[in-house]
Design a protein around this motif. Sequence first.
Motif, PDB file in Angstrom:
ATOM      1  N   GLU A 104       0.833  -1.191   0.000  1.00  0.00           N
ATOM      2  CA  GLU A 104       0.000   0.000   0.000  1.00  0.00           C
ATOM      3  C   GLU A 104       0.873   1.249   0.000  1.00  0.00           C
ATOM      4  O   GLU A 104       1.894   1.305   0.687  1.00  0.00           O
ATOM      5  CB  GLU A 104      -0.914   0.044   1.232  1.00  0.00           C
ATOM      6  CG  GLU A 104      -1.829  -1.157   1.386  1.00  0.00           C
ATOM      7  CD  GLU A 104      -1.289  -2.164   2.374  1.00  0.00           C
ATOM      8  OE1 GLU A 104      -2.102  -2.872   2.996  1.00  0.00           O
ATOM      9  OE2 GLU A 104      -0.045  -2.254   2.536  1.00  0.00           O
ATOM     10  N   THR A 105       0.432   2.238  -0.737  1.00  0.00           N
ATOM     11  CA  THR A 105       1.075   3.545  -0.732  1.00  0.00           C
ATOM     12  C   THR A 105      -0.002   4.618  -0.762  1.00  0.00           C
ATOM     13  O   THR A 105      -1.158   4.347  -1.072  1.00  0.00           O
ATOM     14  CB  THR A 105       2.023   3.742  -1.929  1.00  0.00           C
ATOM     15  OG1 THR A 105       1.295   3.561  -3.154  1.00  0.00           O
ATOM     16  CG2 THR A 105       3.164   2.744  -1.891  1.00  0.00           C
ATOM     17  N   GLY A 106       0.380   5.830  -0.449  1.00  0.00           N
ATOM     18  CA  GLY A 106      -0.522   6.963  -0.563  1.00  0.00           C
ATOM     19  C   GLY A 106      -1.056   7.503   0.738  1.00  0.00           C
ATOM     20  O   GLY A 106      -1.765   8.524   0.733  1.00  0.00           O
ATOM     21  N   GLY A 107      -0.766   6.853   1.840  1.00  0.00           N
ATOM     22  CA  GLY A 107      -1.228   7.350   3.110  1.00  0.00           C
ATOM     23  C   GLY A 107      -0.503   8.622   3.504  1.00  0.00           C
ATOM     24  O   GLY A 107       0.511   8.991   2.922  1.00  0.00           O
ATOM     25  N   GLY A 108      -1.046   9.295   4.493  1.00  0.00           N
ATOM     26  CA  GLY A 108      -0.431  10.519   4.958  1.00  0.00           C
ATOM     27  C   GLY A 108      -1.361  11.321   5.827  1.00  0.00           C
ATOM     28  O   GLY A 108      -2.367  10.810   6.325  1.00  0.00           O
ATOM     29  N   LEU A 109      -1.012  12.569   6.001  1.00  0.00           N
ATOM     30  CA  LEU A 109      -1.776  13.495   6.826  1.00  0.00           C
ATOM     31  C   LEU A 109      -2.568  14.433   5.934  1.00  0.00           C
ATOM     32  O   LEU A 109      -2.016  15.021   4.992  1.00  0.00           O
ATOM     33  CB  LEU A 109      -0.832  14.291   7.729  1.00  0.00           C
ATOM     34  CG  LEU A 109      -1.451  15.387   8.590  1.00  0.00           C
ATOM     35  CD1 LEU A 109      -2.403  14.783   9.615  1.00  0.00           C
ATOM     36  CD2 LEU A 109      -0.351  16.185   9.274  1.00  0.00           C
ATOM     37  N   VAL A 110      -3.840  14.583   6.237  1.00  0.00           N
ATOM     38  CA  VAL A 110      -4.697  15.448   5.447  1.00  0.00           C
ATOM     39  C   VAL A 110      -5.693  16.151   6.368  1.00  0.00           C
ATOM     40  O   VAL A 110      -6.068  15.615   7.411  1.00  0.00           O
ATOM     41  CB  VAL A 110      -5.429  14.638   4.349  1.00  0.00           C
ATOM     42  CG1 VAL A 110      -6.384  13.627   4.973  1.00  0.00           C
ATOM     43  CG2 VAL A 110      -6.153  15.549   3.379  1.00  0.00           C
ATOM     44  N   GLN A 111      -6.095  17.345   5.984  1.00  0.00           N
ATOM     45  CA  GLN A 111      -7.094  18.081   6.744  1.00  0.00           C
ATOM     46  C   GLN A 111      -8.486  17.509   6.494  1.00  0.00           C
ATOM     47  O   GLN A 111      -8.770  16.966   5.424  1.00  0.00           O
ATOM     48  CB  GLN A 111      -7.076  19.558   6.358  1.00  0.00           C
ATOM     49  CG  GLN A 111      -5.819  20.304   6.754  1.00  0.00           C
ATOM     50  CD  GLN A 111      -5.783  20.611   8.235  1.00  0.00           C
ATOM     51  OE1 GLN A 111      -6.820  20.748   8.878  1.00  0.00           O
ATOM     52  NE2 GLN A 111      -4.590  20.734   8.777  1.00  0.00           N
ATOM     53  N   ALA A 112      -9.343  17.637   7.481  1.00  0.00           N
ATOM     54  CA  ALA A 112     -10.727  17.216   7.311  1.00  0.00           C
ATOM     55  C   ALA A 112     -11.337  17.891   6.089  1.00  0.00           C
ATOM     56  O   ALA A 112     -11.125  19.078   5.855  1.00  0.00           O
ATOM     57  CB  ALA A 112     -11.540  17.545   8.554  1.00  0.00           C
ATOM     58  N   GLY A 113     -12.077  17.106   5.321  1.00  0.00           N
ATOM     59  CA  GLY A 113     -12.657  17.593   4.090  1.00  0.00           C
ATOM     60  C   GLY A 113     -11.786  17.380   2.877  1.00  0.00           C
ATOM     61  O   GLY A 113     -12.251  17.553   1.742  1.00  0.00           O
ATOM     62  N   GLY A 114     -10.558  16.989   3.100  1.00  0.00           N
ATOM     63  CA  GLY A 114      -9.634  16.769   2.011  1.00  0.00           C
ATOM     64  C   GLY A 114      -9.771  15.393   1.399  1.00  0.00           C
ATOM     65  O   GLY A 114     -10.642  14.603   1.766  1.00  0.00           O
ATOM     66  N   SER A 115      -8.887  15.115   0.465  1.00  0.00           N
ATOM     67  CA  SER A 115      -8.919  13.866  -0.274  1.00  0.00           C
ATOM     68  C   SER A 115      -7.561  13.190  -0.258  1.00  0.00           C
ATOM     69  O   SER A 115      -6.520  13.837  -0.103  1.00  0.00           O
ATOM     70  CB  SER A 115      -9.336  14.105  -1.731  1.00  0.00           C
ATOM     71  OG  SER A 115     -10.644  14.637  -1.820  1.00  0.00           O
ATOM     72  N   LEU A 116      -7.607  11.900  -0.449  1.00  0.00           N
ATOM     73  CA  LEU A 116      -6.397  11.104  -0.482  1.00  0.00           C
ATOM     74  C   LEU A 116      -6.689   9.867  -1.323  1.00  0.00           C
ATOM     75  O   LEU A 116      -7.806   9.347  -1.291  1.00  0.00           O
ATOM     76  CB  LEU A 116      -5.992  10.701   0.935  1.00  0.00           C
ATOM     77  CG  LEU A 116      -4.523  10.455   1.280  1.00  0.00           C
ATOM     78  CD1 LEU A 116      -3.690  11.695   1.009  1.00  0.00           C
ATOM     79  CD2 LEU A 116      -4.414  10.044   2.739  1.00  0.00           C
ATOM     80  N   ARG A 117      -5.708   9.418  -2.057  1.00  0.00           N
ATOM     81  CA  ARG A 117      -5.870   8.188  -2.820  1.00  0.00           C
ATOM     82  C   ARG A 117      -4.817   7.172  -2.411  1.00  0.00           C
ATOM     83  O   ARG A 117      -3.619   7.439  -2.493  1.00  0.00           O
ATOM     84  CB  ARG A 117      -5.779   8.424  -4.330  1.00  0.00           C
ATOM     85  CG  ARG A 117      -6.145   7.163  -5.135  1.00  0.00           C
ATOM     86  CD  ARG A 117      -6.209   7.393  -6.624  1.00  0.00           C
ATOM     87  NE  ARG A 117      -4.896   7.378  -7.249  1.00  0.00           N
ATOM     88  CZ  ARG A 117      -4.681   7.090  -8.526  1.00  0.00           C
ATOM     89  NH1 ARG A 117      -5.710   6.807  -9.328  1.00  0.00           N
ATOM     90  NH2 ARG A 117      -3.455   7.132  -9.017  1.00  0.00           N
ATOM     91  N   LEU A 118      -5.288   6.017  -1.991  1.00  0.00           N
ATOM     92  CA  LEU A 118      -4.412   4.919  -1.651  1.00  0.00           C
ATOM     93  C   LEU A 118      -4.279   3.975  -2.837  1.00  0.00           C
ATOM     94  O   LEU A 118      -5.235   3.761  -3.581  1.00  0.00           O
ATOM     95  CB  LEU A 118      -4.947   4.136  -0.452  1.00  0.00           C
ATOM     96  CG  LEU A 118      -5.262   4.931   0.815  1.00  0.00           C
ATOM     97  CD1 LEU A 118      -5.715   3.977   1.918  1.00  0.00           C
ATOM     98  CD2 LEU A 118      -4.064   5.751   1.254  1.00  0.00           C
ATOM     99  N   SER A 119      -3.103   3.418  -2.989  1.00  0.00           N
ATOM    100  CA  SER A 119      -2.855   2.431  -4.019  1.00  0.00           C
ATOM    101  C   SER A 119      -2.339   1.156  -3.377  1.00  0.00           C
ATOM    102  O   SER A 119      -1.659   1.198  -2.355  1.00  0.00           O
ATOM    103  CB  SER A 119      -1.825   2.940  -5.036  1.00  0.00           C
ATOM    104  OG  SER A 119      -2.280   4.097  -5.695  1.00  0.00           O
ATOM    105  N   CYS A 120      -2.663   0.043  -3.978  1.00  0.00           N
ATOM    106  CA  CYS A 120      -2.168  -1.249  -3.525  1.00  0.00           C
ATOM    107  C   CYS A 120      -1.681  -2.013  -4.736  1.00  0.00           C
ATOM    108  O   CYS A 120      -2.485  -2.395  -5.595  1.00  0.00           O
ATOM    109  CB  CYS A 120      -3.262  -2.026  -2.798  1.00  0.00           C
ATOM    110  SG  CYS A 120      -2.818  -3.722  -2.368  1.00  0.00           S
TER     111      CYS A 120
END
Length: 125
Positions: A6-22
């Motif tokens: 898995e990659t793509g994790g991190g810190l983000v503000q509420a309301g934001g977006s993030l995409r994880l890949s596996c």
Amino acid sequence: QVQLVETGGGLVQAGGSLRLSCAASGLTFSSYAMGWFRQAPGKEREFVGSIRWSSSSTYYADSVKGRFTISRDNAKNTVYLQMNSLKPEDTAVYYCAANPNLWRGLTTESSYNYWGQGTQVTVSS
């Protein structure tokens, strides 16, 4: 050797977006249903979503439905988790998993044979 990374994790503000890949290797990717699970501190691991061989067959936990989207690219042996409108309660370690049964146990942790190492997602308020 089967590997799920898995990659793509991190810190983000509420309301934001993030995409994880596996990214998967060592298996016939299209023969596996793929799932995402998460585990927050002090809580049991819970189902997030799963996908069979295409986006036409996806399943989501009620807590993420409408905000998260699972997709997969079989040519790249990769499954994705697009996370939008993130909330602090989404904070957890997110795990990718592979299920050899395309038709059963798609929301059940015990049905998944292979697991990635997890990636941390932290959503700040």
